[in-house]
Motif scaffolding. Structure first.
Motif, mmCIF file in Angstrom:
data_model
loop_
_atom_site.group_PDB
_atom_site.id
_atom_site.type_symbol
_atom_site.label_atom_id
_atom_site.label_comp_id
_atom_site.label_asym_id
_atom_site.label_seq_id
_atom_site.Cartn_x
_atom_site.Cartn_y
_atom_site.Cartn_z
ATOM 1 N N GLU A 150 7.662 2.691 11.963
ATOM 2 C CA GLU A 150 9.021 2.842 12.407
ATOM 3 C C GLU A 150 9.822 3.288 11.280
ATOM 4 N N VAL A 151 9.898 2.419 9.992
ATOM 5 C CA VAL A 151 10.685 2.805 8.826
ATOM 6 C C VAL A 151 10.242 3.864 8.409
ATOM 7 N N VAL A 152 9.199 4.276 8.444
ATOM 8 C CA VAL A 152 8.852 5.788 7.831
ATOM 9 C C VAL A 152 9.111 6.763 8.664
ATOM 10 N N ASN A 153 9.071 6.554 10.109
ATOM 11 C CA ASN A 153 9.441 7.772 10.830
ATOM 12 C C ASN A 153 11.062 7.962 10.711
ATOM 13 N N LEU A 154 11.665 6.653 10.813
ATOM 14 C CA LEU A 154 13.193 6.868 10.495
ATOM 15 C C LEU A 154 13.535 7.607 9.333
ATOM 16 N N ILE A 155 12.743 7.516 7.950
ATOM 17 C CA ILE A 155 13.052 8.014 6.991
ATOM 18 C C ILE A 155 12.624 9.650 6.955
ATOM 19 N N THR A 156 11.431 9.796 7.466
ATOM 20 C CA THR A 156 10.831 11.094 7.391
ATOM 21 C C THR A 156 11.344 12.068 8.482
ATOM 22 N N GLN A 157 11.424 11.506 9.694
ATOM 23 C CA GLN A 157 11.898 12.242 10.845
ATOM 24 C C GLN A 157 13.391 12.459 10.871
ATOM 25 N N MET A 183 -2.163 21.588 9.308
ATOM 26 C CA MET A 183 -1.155 20.704 10.221
ATOM 27 C C MET A 183 -1.700 19.391 10.427
ATOM 28 N N TRP A 184 -3.032 19.232 10.683
ATOM 29 C CA TRP A 184 -3.677 18.078 10.961
ATOM 30 C C TRP A 184 -3.456 17.120 9.944
ATOM 31 N N PHE A 185 -3.660 17.670 8.592
ATOM 32 C CA PHE A 185 -3.263 16.938 7.636
ATOM 33 C C PHE A 185 -1.813 16.205 7.275
ATOM 34 N N LYS A 186 -0.697 17.413 7.557
ATOM 35 C CA LYS A 186 0.433 17.030 7.276
ATOM 36 C C LYS A 186 0.953 16.066 8.381
ATOM 37 N N GLN A 187 0.328 16.033 9.753
ATOM 38 C CA GLN A 187 0.812 15.100 10.775
ATOM 39 C C GLN A 187 -0.037 13.704 10.234
ATOM 40 N N LEU A 188 -1.082 13.829 9.803
ATOM 41 C CA LEU A 188 -1.743 12.308 9.630
ATOM 42 C C LEU A 188 -1.346 11.650 8.263
ATOM 43 N N ILE A 189 -0.623 12.345 7.174
ATOM 44 C CA ILE A 189 -0.437 11.714 5.946
ATOM 45 C C ILE A 189 0.331 10.657 6.056
ATOM 46 N N PHE A 190 1.320 10.293 6.836
ATOM 47 C CA PHE A 190 2.230 9.389 6.908
ATOM 48 C C PHE A 190 1.674 8.121 7.752
ATOM 49 N N PRO A 191 0.858 8.441 8.788
ATOM 50 C CA PRO A 191 0.054 7.570 9.491
ATOM 51 C C PRO A 191 -1.034 6.935 8.633
ATOM 52 N N LEU B 309 15.820 4.232 17.725
ATOM 53 C CA LEU B 309 15.316 4.174 16.152
ATOM 54 C C LEU B 309 16.283 5.183 15.267
ATOM 55 N N TYR B 310 16.473 6.445 15.725
ATOM 56 C CA TYR B 310 17.086 7.482 15.081
ATOM 57 C C TYR B 310 18.520 7.371 15.227
ATOM 58 N N ILE B 317 15.211 -2.418 12.679
ATOM 59 C CA ILE B 317 15.081 -2.973 11.236
ATOM 60 C C ILE B 317 15.306 -4.463 11.041
ATOM 61 N N ALA B 318 16.185 -5.038 11.675
ATOM 62 C CA ALA B 318 16.576 -6.338 11.286
ATOM 63 C C ALA B 318 15.618 -7.329 11.655
ATOM 64 N N PRO B 319 14.993 -7.241 12.948
ATOM 65 C CA PRO B 319 13.904 -8.337 13.256
ATOM 66 C C PRO B 319 12.710 -8.045 12.340
ATOM 67 N N GLY B 320 12.411 -6.883 11.845
ATOM 68 C CA GLY B 320 11.440 -6.107 11.178
ATOM 69 C C GLY B 320 11.508 -7.080 9.636
ATOM 70 N N ILE B 321 12.626 -7.035 9.291
ATOM 71 C CA ILE B 321 13.006 -7.585 8.024
ATOM 72 C C ILE B 321 12.632 -9.099 8.070
ATOM 73 N N MET B 322 13.207 -9.683 9.064
ATOM 74 C CA MET B 322 12.926 -11.066 9.457
ATOM 75 C C MET B 322 11.413 -11.509 9.196
ATOM 76 N N ILE B 323 10.601 -10.661 9.927
ATOM 77 C CA ILE B 323 9.228 -10.941 10.102
ATOM 78 C C ILE B 323 8.733 -10.720 8.616
ATOM 79 N N VAL B 324 9.190 -9.613 7.898
ATOM 80 C CA VAL B 324 8.715 -9.578 6.700
ATOM 81 C C VAL B 324 8.935 -10.708 5.453
ATOM 82 N N LEU B 325 9.982 -11.051 5.600
ATOM 83 C CA LEU B 325 10.663 -12.291 4.829
ATOM 84 C C LEU B 325 9.729 -13.455 4.953
ATOM 85 N N THR B 326 9.810 -13.774 6.395
ATOM 86 C CA THR B 326 9.107 -15.120 6.992
ATOM 87 C C THR B 326 7.581 -15.030 6.350
#
Ligand SMILES: Nc1ncnc2c1ncn2[C@@H]1O[C@H](COP(=O)(O)OP(=O)(O)O)[C@@H](O)[C@H]1O
Ligand code: SF4
Ligand SMILES: [Mg+2]
Lengths: 322, 351, 342
Positions: A150-157, A183-191, B309-310, B317-326
């Protein structure tokens, strides 16, 4: 060697049988649970329940029921998803290439980086880099993969998608390799990267521990006494024997992932593989699909673990006669 | 004089640090000393204790600080910030300016981390979710250890057929991929409309006990293996054999000789186990087959946050950070414990 | 010969540990001539292995501290670069170890392991190394070397593995062979065979040999000169006759008394020296042997005895007793028949 293979195959058969019985018991014999209702999905009609009762012999004895389940799963292969009214097994076979793409790519990344980090940490023992690398590895194994995704998606998407860094990242999804390799590669690199983080951390730690343990073996001292260079001692002796554990762990993890263990990654990145199929049936509580994926995955993994044992025997000559 | 190798020093045989004697110090005292020396592990312990304390103080936070019920939806509620009153769910704000968007982090006592889809206070939910995650994580680790310990003691001590059967069964469960076993158990238990009845125990599908039991059960073989190995080797030890020769009963031997010795193994495994079970719980909850609403855990909150998310990333993010820290704290602590108790890290005395 | 092959000067090796500094080797000096066989004898833990591993610079423990010098053919090995030292290892000085079961890499065939050593130090053509490896296996008495060359270490018995180790060590014609308890892990009958083999090969290859053992009986037949070590120091040094017929140090008497002898009644065969060696972290004042020495007197507590020659050329010992006292008390300690038959 032959006796070893035969013994291994017998054990595999036993494991497969036991797993199928266990799945059967969980799905069809949990006390207080009506399997027909469960199989039928949400809000089933009375006919559906009746036909399920008949098909799976739910009014008959346990062994007969077990036999019917196995028949539907492996002989007639006509298990139907009562959620989507499609056959389950073709669905699984069409999802498999996606999962394979994901797992193969991730595996390459995690092998390369875990060996790099593990060897570096072991070689740099006594400097600050060793504890630093190991803390990094620990962080890697402490991050839930779905959250990292999710964090990766948040950043890259989203957040940095408009910057030059990630503007090339395509929307989530999957394009077959045969259709558009780039395209296969680009969509898979982050996964790939996301899935491999945990394994890089884990394998780097295991490898480092193994290297350090092997380092104190008498035959490493012999190798040095022979006048070999440190590099040769490391790569031809220490690393070679340490790889035995590494490779057998790898075989099992790889099998588990191909068997659907990558479902968390597939879910966050919307990759329509075996894992996502399982997930969708989980949210719909579509039991035939879940049951089938569980059994198929378990079979695949058992097979792989037998293979791993053979590879192990090939890597470690001591096992051969055992 | 010639000196080489990385850490060699010019001055040799200096008198510092020569006061220690190895004899007469118990392994536990040695381990304690090593653990105290390991500052990182101590810091990790402190962090974990802090997270536990904060999570279990969740009711205090929601009652006295956030002043909200984190389990009741608050779609039409409002919040007053710096004298301005704002709705908790605001119109638009999504990528297309459609739909409702919950309020973002205010960094004030109310809606510190913003609200979720239903207008609930995310900060308060993260604390409550932490309580559930920790309860399940710790509870299932204890459960798995207890079951594994009993089986391992029985198997390792009586040996023979008892051992063979128990160990084979454990091997079989081990061969069943863990996540598949958990998924199977979870789906069946969750689809049971009236919950699960085993004897006089009744579990409703929404109970925290369901994920706790599932996770506790699937990890039994992972703890069973190392403990059984240790029980077996303890059996070979002279003092136990001496005990048998003196006619001491198996039962007494288990309690007086073997149990205290496997205790260290279990203790070493415990933080790593809890780290693993917490991760497993979060994954199951994320897949909607763990903790069920209205209850919340870190995993379910991450799932809730996925659709936001967006727009409101803090929900996920917040619960995830808690998991990582724990989990990180537990892993570091577990590593430190293992190093402290590992006999191999003692002074090597070889022939 | 003017210059000795190896000269160790005031070598000190210690390890920093959690409990303090372990002084494993505490100032020892000795020389070794070309072709000579030197026995180093002492109980387990007396620093024999650490000494010779230091000569090979094989100690990898980062907590090690060295002092002193090791002159080999006029070069100080302590000052050599890593690469220069590699040339010495295996090619000029070779070492075989106590446990043949663990000293060979389990994942390579014995042929591969010998060839690796040959290729490291020589420019050999393909097939040449293999032929040489086979010759070596034959030389150390391994039957059917052309078949056994492709076997893995676990397919050999302990004695055969030690033969493979010896083949490995001799593969580059070293000038010095260090054998660290080469027979300790083996059966008694095999022990004799391996010792015999070392003796014959020594003659054939002309190498000097350092034979480390905790059992004086092992060196009785082979060694020209003997060092007796106790708690990281040399307590007695002399040629074979001197050590066996006129031992000066009470510790040596103890070692002589504990040689396994079949002609003695079983109960008296192994009279190990009573007590424990001293802590290498806190060395007691005075003579390090005094805590176990039946002959100890006041001076032993106060003053550290120095290794000096008292009875004859090249026969040194570190004990405060006068030569007359020693000779008188010695015979009460060791059985008189021992001196006659040794
Ligand atoms: N790496 C090390 N760290 C600490 N102590 C060591 C180390 N290696 C050897 N020692 C200690 O040095 C002493 C001498 O060891 P060693 O030379 O192996 O004895 P031996 O005479 O039996 O070969 C022993 O007391 C041993 O415990
Ligand atoms: S100096 Fe004293 S204590 Fe040491 S060996 Fe001689 S008599 Fe014994
Ligand atoms: Mg030794």
């Amino acid at each position: 060697m032959l006796a070893f293979i035969v013994r291994r195959l017998l054990w595999m058969a036993l494991v497969l049988f036991a797993i199928s019985v266990l799945v059967f018991l969980i799905f069809f014999a949990t006390p207080g649970v009506d399997p027909a209702r469960q199989m039928a999905g949400r809000n089933p009609s009375a006919e559906t329940i009746k036909s399920i009762k008949h098909e799976f012999g739910l009014d008959r004895s346990l062994p007969v029921r077990y036999g019917l389940m196995m028949k539907h799963m492996f002989i007639t292969r006509d298990l139907i998803s009562y959620g989507s009214h499609t056959r389950v097994i073709p669905e699984i076979t069409s999802a498999a290439p996606v999962t394979l793409s994901l797992v193969f790519g991730a595996a390459i990344i995690w092998i390369v980086f875990s060996i790099l980090f593990g060897v570096a940490a072991a070689v740099l023992r006594g400097t600050v880099f060793d504890p630093l690398l190991m803390i990094l590895a620990l962080i890697g194994i402490s991050i839930p993969v779905f959250w990292l995704g999710e964090v990766v998606n948040l950043i890259t998407q989203s957040r940095l998608h408009d910057s030059f860094l990630f503007s090339w990242v395509p929307p989530l999804g999957y394009t077959p390799l045969t259709q558009d390799p780039f395209m296969w590669f680009k969509q898979l690199i982050f996964p790939w990267l996301t899935l491999s983080v945990l394994y890089i951390g884990f394998y780097a730690r295991v490898l480092r521990a193994n290297l350090i343990e092997t380092e104190s073996e008498d035959y490493i001292r012999t190798a040095r006494a022979k006048g070999l260079s440190e590099r040769r001692v490391l790569f031809r002796h220490t690393l070679r024997t340490s790889m035995i554990t590494f490779v057998s762990l790898f075989g099992l993890d790889f099998a588990v992932l191909v068997g659907g263990g990558a479902l968390l990654t597939e879910v966050v990145f919307g990759l329509p593989g075996v894992g996502l199929l399982t997930f969708n049936s989980l949210t719909a509580l579509d039991l035939p699909v879940i049951m089938t994926t569980v059994i198929y995955a378990a079979f695949f993994i058992t097979l792989a673990s037998a293979l791993v044992d053979l590879v192990y025997a090939w890597l470690d000559p001591r096992v051969r006669l055992a | 004089m010639a000196v080489f190798e990385p850490e060699a020093e010019g001055i040799v045989f200096d008198a510092e640090e020569t006061g220690g004697d190895i004899v007469g110090r118990s392994p536990w005292a040695l381990a304690g000393r090593r653990l105290v020396r390991n500052k990182l592990a101590l810091a990790a312990l402190a962090l974990f204790v802090l997270i536990v304390a904060v999570s279990f103080a969740a009711p205090l936070y929601s009652n006295y600080v956030a002043d909200t019920d984190p389990f009741a939806s608050n779609i039409s509620g409002t919040v007053t910030l710096n004298g301005k009153t704002e709705p908790v769910l605001q119109q638009g704000g999504g990528k297309l300016g459609l739909g409702e968007t919950p309020i973002g982090p205010t960094w004030h006592s109310k809606y510190f981390l913003g609200a979720d889809n239903q207008g609930r206070d995310v900060a308060a939910r993260v604390l409550y979710g932490g309580r559930a995650s920790l309860e399940i994580g710790i509870g299932s680790a204890l459960l798995a250890s207890a079951i594994a310990l009993v089986f391992a003691l029985v198997a390792g001590f009586f040996g023979g057929w008892t051992d063979a059967i128990i160990s084979r069964v454990m091997d079989l469960i081990w061969a069943f991929p863990l996540y598949l076993l958990a998924i199977s158990l979870a789906t069946v238990l969750l689809t049971a409309p009236n919950g699960l009845k085993i004897g006089f125990i009744h579990l409703s599908a929404g109970s925290l006990w369901v994920p706790l039991l599932i996770i506790g059960l699937v990890y039994v073989p992972y703890i069973y293996r190392p403990i059984r190995g240790q029980v077996l080797s303890l059996r070979e030890k002279e003092f136990v054999e001496a005990g048998i020769a003196q006619g001491a009963s198996n039962f007494r031997l288990i309690f007086n000789e073997v149990l205290p010795n496997v205790a260290s193994t279990v203790i070493v495994l415990m933080p790593l186990m809890i780290a693993t079970t917490i991760l497993t719980e979060s994954a199951l909850s994320y897949l909607s087959i763990g903790v069920q609403p209205p209850q919340a855990s870190w995993g379910t909150i991450i799932e809730d946050g996925q659709s936001l998310l967006y727009t409101r990333p803090w929900v996920a993010i917040a619960p995830g950070i808690m998991i990582v820290l724990t989990v990180l704290a537990l892993n570091v602590l577990g590593d430190g414990l293992r190093d402290a108790l590992d006999p191999r890290s003692k002074v090597r005395v070889k022939g | 010969m003017a210059e000795p092959l190896l000269e160790v000067r005031d070598l000190k090796v210690s390890f920093r540990t959690e409990d303090g500094i372990v002084r494993a080797v505490d100032g020892i000096s000795f020389t070794l001539d070309e072709g000579e066989v030197l026995g180093i004898v002492g109980e387990s833990g007396s620093g024999k292995s650490v000494t010779m591993m230091t000569v090979m610079r094989l100690i990898t423990d980062p907590n090690v501290i060295y002092q002193g010098s090791i002159i080999y053919k006029g070069r100080d090995l302590m000052g050599l670069s890593r690469d220069a030292m590699r040339e010495v290892r295996g090619e000029e000085i070779a070492m075989i170890f106590q446990d043949p079961m663990t000293s060979l890499n389990p994942v390579y065939t014995v042929g591969w392991q010998i060839e690796e050593q040959l290729n490291e130090h020589n420019d050999l053509k393909k097939g040449q190394a293999r032929r040489r490896a086979m010759e070596l296996l034959a030389q150390v008495g391994i039957p059917k070397p052309e078949q056994r060359i492709d076997d893995y270490p676990h397919q050999f018995s302990g004695g055969m593995r030690q033969r493979v180790m010896i083949a490995l060590a001799l593969s580059c014609n070293p000038d010095l062979l260090i054998a660290d308890e080469p027979t300790t892990a083996l059966d008694v009958t095999i022990q004799a065979q391996i010792l015999e083999l070392i003796k014959n090969l020594k003659r054939e290859f002309g190498s000097a040999v350092v034979l480390i053992t905790h059992d004086l009986g092992v060196v009785a037949d082979v060694a020209d000169r003997i060092l007796v070590m106790y708690a990281g120091r040399i307590v007695e040094e002399g040629n074979k006759e001197q050590i066996f017929y006129d031992p000066q140090h009470p510790y040596t008497w103890g070692l002589l008394g504990s040689i396994a002898r079949l002609d003695r009644p079983r109960a008296r065969r192994l009279t190990a020296i009573a007590g424990q060696p001293p802590s290498l972290i806190n060395r007691p004042q005075g003579c390090s042997f005094r805590t176990r020495c039946p002959q100890a007197f006041d001076r032993c507590r106060a003053e550290d005895p120095q290794l000096t020659a008292k009875v004859g050329d090249g026969h040194l010992d570190a004990c405060h007793l006068s030569v007359e006292d020693k000779r008188e008390r010695r015979d009460k300690t060791i059985n008189p028949e021992l001196a006659e038959t040794a």
